[in-house]
Design a protein around this motif. Structure first.
Motif, PDB file in Angstrom:
ATOM      1  N   LYS A  22     -24.020  78.592 -17.264  1.00 16.37           N
ATOM      2  CA  LYS A  22     -23.971  78.211 -18.681  1.00 16.37           C
ATOM      3  C   LYS A  22     -23.793  76.715 -18.897  1.00 16.37           C
ATOM      4  O   LYS A  22     -24.533  76.105 -19.675  1.00 16.37           O
ATOM      5  N   ASP A 102     -17.943  74.327 -22.147  1.00 14.28           N
ATOM      6  CA  ASP A 102     -18.955  74.839 -23.077  1.00 14.28           C
ATOM      7  C   ASP A 102     -18.742  74.359 -24.510  1.00 14.28           C
ATOM      8  O   ASP A 102     -19.278  74.932 -25.446  1.00 14.28           O
ATOM      9  N   ASN A 227     -21.491  80.170 -26.315  1.00 12.97           N
ATOM     10  CA  ASN A 227     -21.410  81.384 -25.505  1.00 12.97           C
ATOM     11  C   ASN A 227     -22.761  82.055 -25.374  1.00 12.97           C
ATOM     12  O   ASN A 227     -22.991  82.802 -24.441  1.00 12.97           O
TER      13      ASN A 227
HETATM   14 CA    CA Z   1     -16.584  79.815 -24.868  1.00 14.16          CA
END
Ligand code: CA
Ligand code: UD1
Length: 463
Positions: A22, A102, A227
């Motif tokens: 990610k 993130d 996310n």
């Molecule tokens: Ca997160």
């Protein structure tokens, strides 16, 4: 006391539904986690520790070796992730900023303010919070009866009433380091996800050590946590706007900012003009006076002053001042256009030098070629650089004139000032100053057409 920072980047990022970790997904062409590190550095934080998981190698490649890395072998939650840094931070007695890999949109000024506010307040822990319209997926801030901090409850553990709270945990905190680690060793994974939640250290700090501060930051845009790909696309938009605004204020003209895409690492000088539908990618550098577009794509390109590129693609190549490219041309990696060179319409060039003042005006393919100065490459010239197994070099020296529709079968060298007759397929070197002709001689058959028409038994129409 120097501030250190821990960046959490070990999570699997399952909601991205991706084979790529990610935090490596790019935003404006730069990996998400690199934006986080940039902001920390700009905020003046020198010591940065990254907690990495199975993607350790990829993340280190992206962020480089100046940072410290700690591996979290198993992803047991954000609290467990921070705990992995305990030994490397053993002797750190200043404040510790913890941030997620993130959340790439924090401005350095916000992080600086957060640290100052923590230091000024004398708190043991400070959590950055924002108010959002849609708190889905975030931890909710539960305040006590006096409006102070009480605890954070994750979405999955929240009662319906708690889930209504719109003040959320941004995932960015400042702690007094030693106190935080002591509290961290006592949190337990007693929650729906069976994870060690970092936010659970805050109530412990509050009860046992004193003040926990809420730093409520008005701008919810900055706290956006990524996310899934919807959030990734939102972050991309926000970051693009920021990048455009930066260059507009620095003196770049964009006729239509909405269709002008500039990556985070590109550098543009004042008085560059970007026309609509233009993509400036990677480490592209454009010097002043250059006009790019419409419909141009540059990636890792380096352009000198007053270069003109219209409807063309330029990849990993450098163009000196005054070059002209396009429309509809493709400059592939490894090209160098010297001052004032031109690659006109419908050309493809690869791993090729075009000397200063030389022109490749139309419909050519040049691969693995060195063209000297002031040469003219006629329309439809093709270098036959590949024999099916290997690539071969073509050398065209200064002031060569290549007639239209020639094939140059490499390896081959055309000496300075030589001419090549149109339509030639050149398989051997041509000495300087010579004319190379390699085509069959024309012959004309007198009155052929008349005889053809009067021929008996000529085929019937349609047969
Ligand atoms: Ca997160
Ligand atoms: C987390 C917070 C939530 C907050 C939100 C803000 C917790 C328990 N929840 O939720 O309160 O509102 O961030 O965006 O902290 N990570 C690791 N190791 C792990 C787990 C996660 O390094 O074992 C890293 C991830 O790579 C990620 C970050 O920590 O960068 C946050 O993890 P994530 O699973 O995205 O937490 P959220 O559910 O967003």
């Amino acid at each position: 006391m120097a501030v250190a920072a821990v960046v959490l980047a070990a999570g699997k990022g399952t909601r991205m539904k991706s084979d790529i970790p990610k935090v490596i997904h790019p935003i404006c062409g730069r990996p998400m986690v690199a934006h986080v590190v940039d902001s920390l550095r700009e905020a003046g934080i020198e010591r940065i520790i990254i907690v990495v998981g199975s993607a350790a190698k990829q993340i280190q490649e992206v962020l480089g070796s100046e940072l410290e890395y700690v591996v979290q072998e198993e992803q047991l939650g954000t609290g467990h992730a921070v705990l992995q840094t305990a030994s490397v931070l053993e002797n750190h007695d200043g404040p510790l900023l913890v941030i997620h890999g993130d959340t790439p949109l924090y401005r350095p000024a916000t992080l600086r303010e957060l640290v100052h506010s923590h230091q000024d307040s004398g708190a043991i822990g400070t959590v950055l919070t924002v108010n959002v319209d849609d708190p889905t997926d975030y931890g909710r801030i539960i305040r006590d009866s006096t409006g102070g901090f009480e605890r954070i409850v994750e979405q999955k553990d929240a009662t319906p009433e708690e889930a209504m709270v719109k003040e959320i945990n941004s995932g960015t905190y400042v702690f007094e380091c030693a106190s935080m680690f002591s509290a961290l060793s006592r949190i337990r994974p007693q929650n729906v996800q069976h994870e060690y939640y970092l936010p659970d250290v805050l109530p412990i700090l509050r009860e046992e050590q004193g003040k926990v501060q809420i730093f409520n930051h008005g701008d919810d845009e900055e706290a956006l946590g990524i996310n899934n790909r919807v959030q990734l696309a939102v972050a991309e938009q926000i970051m693009r706007n920021r990048v455009r605004e930066k260059w507009l204020l620095a003196g770049v003209t964009m006729v239509d900012p909405a269709t002008t895409y500039i990556d985070a690492e590109a550098v543009l000088e004042p008085d560059v003009t970007l026309l609509p539908f233009t993509f400036i990618e990677g480490h592209t550098w454009i010097a002043s006076g250059s006009v790019i577009g419409p419909f141009a794509r540059l990636r890792d390109a380096r352009l000198g002053k007053n270069v003109i590129i219209s409807q063309a693609t330029v990849l990993e190549s450098s163009l000196e001042p005054g070059c002209v490219v396009g429309p509809y041309s493709y400059i592939r990696p490894g090209c160098q256009l010297e001052e004032g060179a031109k690659v006109g319409a419908f050309c493809e060039i690869k791993n090729t030098v075009i000397g200063s003042g030389s022109k490749v005006p139309h419909l050519s393919y040049l691969g693995d070629t060195h063209v000297g100065k002031k040469a003219n490459i006629g329309a439809g010239t093709i270098t036959c650089n590949y024999d099916g197994q290997e690539k071969h070099q073509t050398t065209i020296e200064d002031q060569v004139f290549v007639g239209s529709n020639c094939n140059l079968v490499a390896p081959v060298e055309i000496g300075a000032g030589a001419y090549i007759a149109a339509g030639s397929t050149i398989t051997g070197d041509i000495p300087p100053g010579a004319l190379g002709v390699a085509r069959s001689r024309q012959r004309n058959i007198a009155n052929w057409a008349k005889r053809r028409r009067s021929r008996k038994g000529s085929p019937k129409k349609g047969s």
